[in-house]
Write a protein that holds these residues in place. Structure first.
Motif, PDB file in Angstrom:
ATOM      1  N   ASN A  22       1.413  -4.803   7.622  1.00  0.00           N
ATOM      2  CA  ASN A  22       1.829  -3.931   8.723  1.00  0.00           C
ATOM      3  C   ASN A  22       3.343  -3.954   8.929  1.00  0.00           C
ATOM      4  O   ASN A  22       3.844  -3.609   9.975  1.00  0.00           O
ATOM      5  CB  ASN A  22       1.103  -4.308  10.013  1.00  0.00           C
ATOM      6  CG  ASN A  22       1.418  -5.712  10.467  1.00  0.00           C
ATOM      7  OD1 ASN A  22       2.039  -6.499   9.758  1.00  0.00           O
ATOM      8  ND2 ASN A  22       0.980  -6.055  11.660  1.00  0.00           N
ATOM      9  N   ARG A  43       0.823  -1.215   0.000  1.00  0.00           N
ATOM     10  CA  ARG A  43       0.000   0.000   0.000  1.00  0.00           C
ATOM     11  C   ARG A  43       0.852   1.259   0.000  1.00  0.00           C
ATOM     12  O   ARG A  43       0.338   2.360  -0.071  1.00  0.00           O
ATOM     13  CB  ARG A  43      -0.919   0.010   1.223  1.00  0.00           C
ATOM     14  CG  ARG A  43      -1.819  -1.184   1.379  1.00  0.00           C
ATOM     15  CD  ARG A  43      -3.119  -1.061   0.676  1.00  0.00           C
ATOM     16  NE  ARG A  43      -3.795   0.189   0.928  1.00  0.00           N
ATOM     17  CZ  ARG A  43      -5.026   0.312   1.358  1.00  0.00           C
ATOM     18  NH1 ARG A  43      -5.730  -0.751   1.624  1.00  0.00           N
ATOM     19  NH2 ARG A  43      -5.578   1.484   1.505  1.00  0.00           N
ATOM     20  N   ALA A  44       2.194   1.099   0.137  1.00  0.00           N
ATOM     21  CA  ALA A  44       3.084   2.257   0.150  1.00  0.00           C
ATOM     22  C   ALA A  44       4.447   1.848  -0.393  1.00  0.00           C
ATOM     23  O   ALA A  44       4.920   0.753  -0.115  1.00  0.00           O
ATOM     24  CB  ALA A  44       3.227   2.793   1.563  1.00  0.00           C
ATOM     25  N   LEU A  67      -2.403  -1.355   8.653  1.00  0.00           N
ATOM     26  CA  LEU A  67      -1.649  -1.418   7.404  1.00  0.00           C
ATOM     27  C   LEU A  67      -0.781  -0.175   7.235  1.00  0.00           C
ATOM     28  O   LEU A  67      -1.191   0.924   7.585  1.00  0.00           O
ATOM     29  CB  LEU A  67      -2.605  -1.515   6.214  1.00  0.00           C
ATOM     30  CG  LEU A  67      -3.542  -2.717   6.197  1.00  0.00           C
ATOM     31  CD1 LEU A  67      -4.469  -2.639   4.996  1.00  0.00           C
ATOM     32  CD2 LEU A  67      -2.774  -4.014   6.197  1.00  0.00           C
ATOM     33  N   GLU A  85       0.314   2.595   5.102  1.00  0.00           N
ATOM     34  CA  GLU A  85      -0.302   3.163   3.902  1.00  0.00           C
ATOM     35  C   GLU A  85       0.439   4.353   3.321  1.00  0.00           C
ATOM     36  O   GLU A  85       0.073   4.845   2.265  1.00  0.00           O
ATOM     37  CB  GLU A  85      -1.747   3.540   4.203  1.00  0.00           C
ATOM     38  CG  GLU A  85      -2.567   2.314   4.573  1.00  0.00           C
ATOM     39  CD  GLU A  85      -4.048   2.589   4.616  1.00  0.00           C
ATOM     40  OE1 GLU A  85      -4.652   2.525   3.532  1.00  0.00           O
ATOM     41  OE2 GLU A  85      -4.566   2.871   5.699  1.00  0.00           O
ATOM     42  N   SER A  86       1.469   4.816   4.002  1.00  0.00           N
ATOM     43  CA  SER A  86       2.294   5.886   3.442  1.00  0.00           C
ATOM     44  C   SER A  86       3.646   5.871   4.130  1.00  0.00           C
ATOM     45  O   SER A  86       3.768   5.425   5.268  1.00  0.00           O
ATOM     46  CB  SER A  86       1.629   7.260   3.614  1.00  0.00           C
ATOM     47  OG  SER A  86       1.508   7.570   4.980  1.00  0.00           O
TER      48      SER A  86
END
Length: 83
Positions: free
Chosen positions: A35, A18-19, A71, A73-74
Motif C-alpha cells: 500500500n 503490483r504497479a 494494495l 494496483e495501478s
C-alpha cells in the motif's frame, strides 16, 4: 440489506509489486509495493523516497502512513512528469 465493506490496511509483510510507472524523462521509476509507492533512480536503482498520503486514516481514525488503504494496483505519471 448489504453488509458494510470496511477496508483495512494489509499486513505489513504484504508488499507485492503490483504497479510500475516510468517518468516521462525516464529518470524515475515508481513501484507500488503493497500500500506504498516507492520512487527509484532509473539509472542506479537507488531508493529516492516513499510517498504517503498524510491525511489517509484507517477506519478507526488512526494515521495510515501509506499511499492507499488497499494494495496499489495501478499508477501513472502525468505527462509533465511533475505528479
Amino acid at each position: 440489506t448489504r453488509p458494510k465493506v470496511v477496508l483495512t490496511l494489509p499486513p505489513a509483510l504484504v508488499t507485492p509489486v503490483r504497479a510500475v510507472a516510468v517518468s516521462p524523462d525516464k529518470a524515475t521509476v515508481a513501484a507500488g509495493r503493497g500500500n506504498r509507492v516507492h520512487l527509484y533512480d532509473a539509472k542506479t536503482g537507488a531508493h529516492l523516497k516513499t510517498l504517503a498520503d498524510p491525511q489517509l486514516k484507517t477506519p478507526d481514525g488512526k494515521p495510515a502512513d501509506a499511499a492507499h488503504l488497499s494494495l496499489v494496483e495501478s499508477m501513472a505519471f502525468a505527462p509533465d512528469g511533475q505528479t
